[in-house]
Design an enzyme around this catalytic site. Structure first.
Site, PDB file in Angstrom:
ATOM      1  N   HIS A  26       1.693  39.591   2.017  1.00 27.85           N
ATOM      2  CA  HIS A  26       0.302  39.328   2.417  1.00 27.85           C
ATOM      3  C   HIS A  26       0.081  37.832   2.458  1.00 27.85           C
ATOM      4  CE1 HIS A  26      -4.145  39.155   1.951  1.00 27.85           C
ATOM      5  NE2 HIS A  26      -4.108  40.316   2.565  1.00 27.85           N
ATOM      6  N   PHE A  27       0.404  37.186   3.438  1.00 33.12           N
ATOM      7  CA  PHE A  27       0.975  37.540   4.733  1.00 33.12           C
ATOM      8  C   PHE A  27       2.308  36.829   4.862  1.00 33.12           C
ATOM      9  CE2 PHE A  27      -3.648  37.688   5.193  1.00 33.12           C
ATOM     10  CZ  PHE A  27      -3.828  38.934   5.752  1.00 33.12           C
TER      11      PHE A  27
END
Length: 177
Positions: free
Chosen positions: A76-77
């Site tokens: 993420h991410f």
């Protein structure tokens, strides 16, 4: 329901204590539990009391040490790692539920809602420490034990999330929830 005799009632808790809560060992088998890692969002509780906070109804302060290898940073991410904001919100719910067990509440903890959440910053792998502060507003002790609180998340000295009216309930039976 509340139990007037709460074992292990201290004003601070280590990581090992929090893990014991996740195993159902801290507040008994019918008390609320914290999640186990990787969903446990704190490393220690540094202060708990029943009379402090903005509303003089109870205060909890907990910390999470940020390490670049925390699991959520890897996904993420990709190429833009940031701690999901919902995990900070969940940490505040976890602490309200822990407080309910700490004061003697029994049952399985469930988040019931939040009034308003504001995100004004982010938690990156380069951060050092997150501090969660929970100000209890109310505890209802009827068929359902419910706590309501306001909270904030601070990273490296800067408040970046605030939440009002965090609600957590303790349920004897979650089958109809």
């Amino acid at each position: 329901m509340m139990n007037s005799c709460t074992p292990n009632k201290k004003s601070s808790y280590s990581y090992e204590d929090l893990l014991a809560s996740g195993r159902g060992e801290l507040f008994g088998e019918d008390g609320p539990q914290l999640p186990a890692p990787t969903m446990l969002m704190m490393d220690r509780i540094v202060e708990m009391n029943e009379t402090g906070g903005q509303f003089n109804k109870g205060y909890i302060e907990a910390e999470l040490d940020i390490k670049p290898d925390l699991p959520f940073f890897g996904c993420h991410f990709i190429g833009d790692p940031v701690m999901p904001g919902c995990l900070g919100l969940d940490a505040m719910w976890q602490l309200v539920g822990f407080y309910l067990g700490w004061i003697g509440g029994k049952g399985k903890g469930r988040a019931l809602g939040v009034g308003e959440v504001k995100f004004t910053g982010q938690i990156l792998p380069s951060a050092k420490k997150v501090v969660y502060r929970i100000h209890m507003k109310r505890v209802i002790n009827r068929k359902l034990v419910m706590g309501m609180a306001d909270g904030e998340v601070e990273v490296d000295g800067r408040v970046i999330y605030t939440a009002t009216d965090l609600k957590v309930g303790l349920f004897q039976d979650t089958s109809a929830f």
